[in-house]
Design an enzyme around this catalytic site. Structure first.
Site, mmCIF file in Angstrom:
data_model
loop_
_atom_site.group_PDB
_atom_site.id
_atom_site.type_symbol
_atom_site.label_atom_id
_atom_site.label_comp_id
_atom_site.label_asym_id
_atom_site.label_seq_id
_atom_site.Cartn_x
_atom_site.Cartn_y
_atom_site.Cartn_z
ATOM 1 N N ARG A 173 0.847 -1.201 0.000
ATOM 2 C CA ARG A 173 0.000 0.000 0.000
ATOM 3 C C ARG A 173 0.874 1.240 0.000
ATOM 4 O O ARG A 173 1.753 1.380 0.857
ATOM 5 C CB ARG A 173 -0.900 0.018 1.237
ATOM 6 C CG ARG A 173 -1.731 -1.242 1.343
ATOM 7 C CD ARG A 173 -3.180 -0.995 1.569
ATOM 8 N NE ARG A 173 -3.845 -2.286 1.593
ATOM 9 C CZ ARG A 173 -4.883 -2.583 2.331
ATOM 10 N NH1 ARG A 173 -5.409 -1.657 3.110
ATOM 11 N NH2 ARG A 173 -5.433 -3.776 2.277
ATOM 12 N N GLU A 175 1.092 4.029 1.283
ATOM 13 C CA GLU A 175 0.620 4.846 2.404
ATOM 14 C C GLU A 175 1.533 6.055 2.510
ATOM 15 O O GLU A 175 2.687 5.923 2.915
ATOM 16 C CB GLU A 175 0.707 4.073 3.724
ATOM 17 C CG GLU A 175 -0.139 2.830 3.811
ATOM 18 C CD GLU A 175 -1.587 3.131 4.134
ATOM 19 O OE1 GLU A 175 -1.921 4.332 4.265
ATOM 20 O OE2 GLU A 175 -2.367 2.175 4.234
ATOM 21 N N ARG A 181 2.005 2.916 12.731
ATOM 22 C CA ARG A 181 1.176 1.722 12.454
ATOM 23 C C ARG A 181 1.019 1.406 10.967
ATOM 24 O O ARG A 181 0.349 0.453 10.621
ATOM 25 C CB ARG A 181 -0.201 1.857 13.122
ATOM 26 C CG ARG A 181 -1.118 2.912 12.520
ATOM 27 C CD ARG A 181 -2.349 3.115 13.342
ATOM 28 N NE ARG A 181 -1.989 3.600 14.665
ATOM 29 C CZ ARG A 181 -1.624 4.842 14.944
ATOM 30 N NH1 ARG A 181 -1.600 5.750 13.977
ATOM 31 N NH2 ARG A 181 -1.282 5.213 16.143
ATOM 32 N N HIS A 182 1.616 2.220 10.099
ATOM 33 C CA HIS A 182 1.500 1.957 8.661
ATOM 34 C C HIS A 182 2.860 1.643 8.064
ATOM 35 O O HIS A 182 3.840 2.343 8.313
ATOM 36 C CB HIS A 182 0.942 3.184 7.928
ATOM 37 C CG HIS A 182 -0.500 3.414 8.204
ATOM 38 N ND1 HIS A 182 -0.938 4.346 9.116
ATOM 39 C CD2 HIS A 182 -1.602 2.830 7.704
ATOM 40 C CE1 HIS A 182 -2.263 4.319 9.162
ATOM 41 N NE2 HIS A 182 -2.694 3.402 8.317
ATOM 42 N N GLU A 318 -7.236 -1.610 15.096
ATOM 43 C CA GLU A 318 -7.843 -2.551 14.145
ATOM 44 C C GLU A 318 -6.793 -3.558 13.693
ATOM 45 O O GLU A 318 -5.731 -3.185 13.197
ATOM 46 C CB GLU A 318 -8.362 -1.761 12.939
ATOM 47 C CG GLU A 318 -8.931 -2.662 11.869
ATOM 48 C CD GLU A 318 -8.977 -1.985 10.497
ATOM 49 O OE1 GLU A 318 -9.335 -0.800 10.417
ATOM 50 O OE2 GLU A 318 -8.648 -2.674 9.511
ATOM 51 N N SER A 321 -10.257 -6.975 9.285
ATOM 52 C CA SER A 321 -11.504 -6.396 8.804
ATOM 53 C C SER A 321 -12.063 -7.298 7.710
ATOM 54 O O SER A 321 -11.313 -7.856 6.914
ATOM 55 C CB SER A 321 -11.184 -4.972 8.333
ATOM 56 O OG SER A 321 -11.858 -4.649 7.183
ATOM 57 N N ARG A 369 0.633 -5.900 12.462
ATOM 58 C CA ARG A 369 -0.061 -5.142 13.518
ATOM 59 C C ARG A 369 -0.297 -6.004 14.744
ATOM 60 O O ARG A 369 -0.171 -5.554 15.876
ATOM 61 C CB ARG A 369 -1.404 -4.633 12.996
ATOM 62 C CG ARG A 369 -1.237 -3.461 12.091
ATOM 63 C CD ARG A 369 -2.411 -2.543 12.209
ATOM 64 N NE ARG A 369 -2.199 -1.436 11.309
ATOM 65 C CZ ARG A 369 -3.173 -0.700 10.819
ATOM 66 N NH1 ARG A 369 -4.421 -0.976 11.129
ATOM 67 N NH2 ARG A 369 -2.900 0.297 10.025
#
Ligand code: AMO
Length: 395
Positions: A173, A175, A181-182, A318, A321, A369
């Site tokens: 990704r 980001e 956290r990314h 999170e 998901s 994570r």
């Protein structure tokens, strides 16, 4: 013998030539030693080695860019710049034993539940999670993208009759945000299951498999004498189910258009711990307005303003998901249009829905994570051997 193993060599006891050789040898060099091992109460390890022969296999350069046995800590950037030396530290190595234990636990839990491990392509023509975080790739004379998720392919495999699949693979990704956290390359543990009867089937599977994974990981780490064994929490299913609308009430932002932000997630975590005493909890029934771009998420037949989507959160973060997917072609195409895309962009994916597709669903679980939260480390980057982020492509 590597630099991390101590060799006790006392002046006056050992051969003076060997003593001189070692006294001059830089730390972290690799040597081969022959000698007599004897018990010693003075040694931390309970024995010492009196060498009769030492060969230097690889002499370390000086000075070391990063201390391995020093007590003084270096900042994370310096550590990551010299990651090979950093990874030699027992405390850092322990993180990767934890990661191994978690991956092994997840793999076992799903394998013995009849799931097949699969590998889907990582070079794609189309993304599934929104255009903003796609990494373009020059692919001969056309443009391709690195996979943000195996989403479309794991669903296609349900159409291919695989019924229960999981994949552990990198997801990419773009980001742009530089947060703790990314990362731009992470490991996604993806699950997809056919013939489900709603989101509860998925949540029960996830909480049971996760509870088993944690117990297995704790046992594995205890056997290895790994300090993270004590950090593995007890999970007790069923985990609390917190409807998204309740989370919004707690936050005093009912009807908001956007997803929960980082601070919202943390606040919900504090409240969930207070009310239910559980570090794990689901946030359920995501509103359609929040998931409007997640075209594959099924809207609830009786409440189209809600999806069956849920997040699994762990201490305010999170972790996973997912939810039931839209398996009816006409509705799926309508969702694609609502997300400002066109069905023509997804010919291979949509074909899977044309010739018999059962109800199905699944989730994506962020391994990094999860390991990060379990270990209680300051930054997610510490859970990857060689992390990638907005600014880091080396080493
Ligand atoms: P989602 O986009 O929520 O869902 O991603 C699933 C999980 O992946 C982790 N994650 C990340 N971890 C580290 N760095 C990142 N940049 C990052 N982005 C995501 C999170 C997150 O919960 N296709 C859906 C899943 C599905 O519906 O099956 C998806 O990818 O832990």
């Amino acid at each position: 013998m590597s630099g991390s193993t101590q060799l006790l060599l006392k002046k006056g006891v050992a051969d003076p030539a060997l003593f001189a050789l070692l006294a001059d040898l830089p730390r972290e060099s690799v040597v081969s030693v022959e000698g007599m091992v004897r018990r010693s109460e003075k040694s931390q390890r309970g024995f010492e080695l009196a060498p009769t022969r030492i060969d230097v296999i690889s002499r370390a350069g000086v000075p070391l860019p990063l201390g391995v046995v020093d007590k003084v800590g270096a900042d994370l950037d310096t550590r990551l710049n010299h990651r090979v030396l950093d990874l030699r530290k027992p405390a850092v190595h322990a993180v990767f034993e934890l990661r191994h234990a978690v991956l092994r636990g997840l793999r076992d839990a799903f394998t013995h539940r009849g799931f097949l491990e699969v590998e889907t392509p990582k070079i794609l023509r189309q993304g599934a999670e929104g255009g903003a975080t796609l990494f373009p790739v020059e692919y001969f004379d056309t443009r391709a993208y690195l996979a943000q998720s195996p989403q479309l392919y794991k669903q296609m495999l349900i159409g291919a009759g695989f019924e229960r699949v999981f994949e552990i693979a990198p997801a990419f990704r773009a980001e742009p945000s530089d947060t703790i956290r990314h990362i731009t390359e992470f490991t996604s543990f993806d699950v997809e299951m056919g013939y489900i009867d709603g989101a509860e089937d998925l949540r029960r599977l996830l909480e049971d498999a996760l509870t088993e994974t944690l117990a297995d990981a704790r046992a594995d780490l205890t056997r290895r004498g790994n300090p993270y064994a004590e950090k593995i929490p007890d999970a007790k299913p069923p985990f609390p189910r917190i409807p998204f609308s309740l989370a919004e009430e707690w936050l005093g932002r009912p009807g908001a258009e956007e997803d929960l932000g980082t601070e919202d997630e943390k606040a919900v975590g504090v409240q969930a711990e207070k009310e239910f005493g559980s570090p794990f909890y689901f946030i359920t029934d995501y509103p359609t307005r929040v998931k409007s771009h997640t075209f594959y998420a099924q809207r609830q037949d009786e409440h189209p303003e809600l999806t069956g989507y849920f997040d699994l959160d762990f201490r305010g973060l999170e972790i996973a998901s997912g939810g039931p997917r839209e398996h009816r072609l006409d509705r799926l195409e309508a969702n694609i249009r609502t997300a400002d895309l066109t069905p023509e962009q997804f010919p291979g994916y949509l074909e899977a829905f044309r010739y018999g597709m059962p109800p199905h669903g699944g989730w994506g679980f962020g391994v990094d994570r999860f390991v990060w939260m379990l270990a209680g480390l300051p930054n997610i980057r510490e859970t990857r051997l060689f992390p990638r982020d907005r600014y880091r492509l080396d080493p």
